[in-house]
Design an enzyme around this catalytic site. Structure first.
Site, PDB file in Angstrom:
ATOM      1  N   ASN A 211       0.894  -1.169   0.000  1.00  0.00           N
ATOM      2  CA  ASN A 211       0.000   0.000   0.000  1.00  0.00           C
ATOM      3  C   ASN A 211       0.932   1.217   0.000  1.00  0.00           C
ATOM      4  O   ASN A 211       1.582   1.499   1.004  1.00  0.00           O
ATOM      5  CB  ASN A 211      -0.872  -0.060   1.243  1.00  0.00           C
ATOM      6  CG  ASN A 211      -1.899   1.048   1.367  1.00  0.00           C
ATOM      7  OD1 ASN A 211      -2.442   1.250   2.441  1.00  0.00           O
ATOM      8  ND2 ASN A 211      -2.189   1.757   0.303  1.00  0.00           N
TER       9      ASN A 211
ATOM     10  N   CYS B 169      -5.538   5.960   8.216  1.00  0.00           N
ATOM     11  CA  CYS B 169      -4.933   4.938   7.362  1.00  0.00           C
ATOM     12  C   CYS B 169      -3.884   4.221   8.195  1.00  0.00           C
ATOM     13  O   CYS B 169      -2.877   4.820   8.587  1.00  0.00           O
ATOM     14  CB  CYS B 169      -4.305   5.569   6.119  1.00  0.00           C
ATOM     15  SG  CYS B 169      -3.439   4.365   5.071  1.00  0.00           S
TER      16      CYS B 169
ATOM     17  N   CYS C 197      -4.526  -2.886   3.633  1.00  0.00           N
ATOM     18  CA  CYS C 197      -5.229  -1.773   4.273  1.00  0.00           C
ATOM     19  C   CYS C 197      -5.168  -2.003   5.773  1.00  0.00           C
ATOM     20  O   CYS C 197      -5.741  -2.972   6.279  1.00  0.00           O
ATOM     21  CB  CYS C 197      -6.676  -1.697   3.792  1.00  0.00           C
ATOM     22  SG  CYS C 197      -7.642  -0.409   4.608  1.00  0.00           S
TER      23      CYS C 197
ATOM     24  N   THR D 291      -6.348  -0.104   8.438  1.00  0.00           N
ATOM     25  CA  THR D 291      -7.617   0.025   9.155  1.00  0.00           C
ATOM     26  C   THR D 291      -8.576  -1.087   8.753  1.00  0.00           C
ATOM     27  O   THR D 291      -9.390  -1.533   9.561  1.00  0.00           O
ATOM     28  CB  THR D 291      -8.266   1.402   8.911  1.00  0.00           C
ATOM     29  OG1 THR D 291      -8.457   1.608   7.509  1.00  0.00           O
ATOM     30  CG2 THR D 291      -7.424   2.521   9.506  1.00  0.00           C
TER      31      THR D 291
END
Length: 269
Positions: free
Chosen positions: A13, A74, A209, A211
């Site tokens: 990410n 994030c 991701c 979260t």
């Protein structure tokens, strides 16, 4: 006028990191889109701006999606901040204060308590968030969790068998979610071991991701699919999730510095 930028990623990410502690940066949706564009800009999933902190916070963090929307939290970006600065930090975000520390895995972040009521997600109307009475084709009865930003989590038999690009986009923009939604699918692969994928609000399919992993861990605990410290495998790698005695979600995982570059603001105007 030139500026320095840094590229980092958490499990793939990827982020543009801008250090605005000495020279403040006024970001806007059009500029965030231009910088994030992988064909005509620098390219990233999200743009991070690190600024000066106030009161209890050592630094502040703004997070902008590739589509130009600003978001509250994030997890992968949060792990990058202590690695970028080389020290433990308290970070002020739109979702509140986050405690991010260097660790053997890379970084460890206290992501705070999850919010679980329908109006805190938020949803358009009241409903049970543990097993929501809704469905999008084969994705049914998700659990909703807010980890600083809104998530739904679907339990499936095989995360790789879902047409996730199409369904994730459909669910993100459903009228049930007034602030749009991050969409996660998860399968149980062993005791306290999960595999998941995320369609990220404003970014689409991502390799990880943070979260989303936190929300998935919370949903799995609520559904009694896991009991304690849990390993979660994402397309980009593995995160370890746990809950402390105060009900805060603790996330551990890598954060990687890639390179530093320079660009001209005029190229993105």
């Amino acid at each position: 006028m030139t500026f320095s930028f840094h590229k980092m990623h958490g499990l793939g990410n990827d982020f543009i990191v801008l250090d605005a502690r000495k020279n403040p940066i006024q970001m806007n949706p059009a500029l965030a889109q231009a910088l994030s564009n992988r064909h005509t800009g620098i390219g990233c999933d999200q743009l991070i701006i690190i600024g000066n902190g106030k009161n209890q916070a050592d630094v502040s963090m703004e997070i902008w999606n590739a589509d130009g929307s600003e978001v509250e939290a994030c997890g992968n970006a949060t792990r990058c901040v202590p690695v970028f600065l080389g020290r433990d930090v308290i970070i002020s975000t739109a979702a509140g204060l986050l405690d991010a520390r260097l660790s053997d895995e890379g970084a460890c972040v206290d992501m705070g308590r999850p919010r679980l009521s329908w109006d805190e997600i938020p949803l358009a109307y009241a409903m049970d968030t543990l097993s929501m009475p809704v469905a999008w084709e084969d994705l049914k009865e998700p659990t909703a969790v807010n980890m600083g930003n809104p998530h739904v989590v679907f339990v499936v038999d095989d995360v790789d068998a879902v047409d996730f690009g199409r369904l994730g986009n459909m669910i993100e923009h459903d009228q049930l979610f007034p602030e749009r939604i991050n969409v996660n699918i998860v399968m149980v692969t062993g005791k306290d071991h999960l595999k998941m994928r995320t369609w990220e609000r404003g970014a689409g399919l991502t390799r990880a991701c943070g979260t989303g992993a936190c929300a998935t861990f919370v949903a799995a605990k609520r559904r009694r699919l896991v009991s304690g410290k849990t390993q979660i495998d994402l397309p980009g790698g593995r995160l370890v999730l746990d809950e402390n005695s105060e009900g805060h979600i603790i996330m551990r995982g890598p954060a990687t510095y890639v390179f530093k570059g320079e660009a001209d603001w005029a190229s993105f105007s």
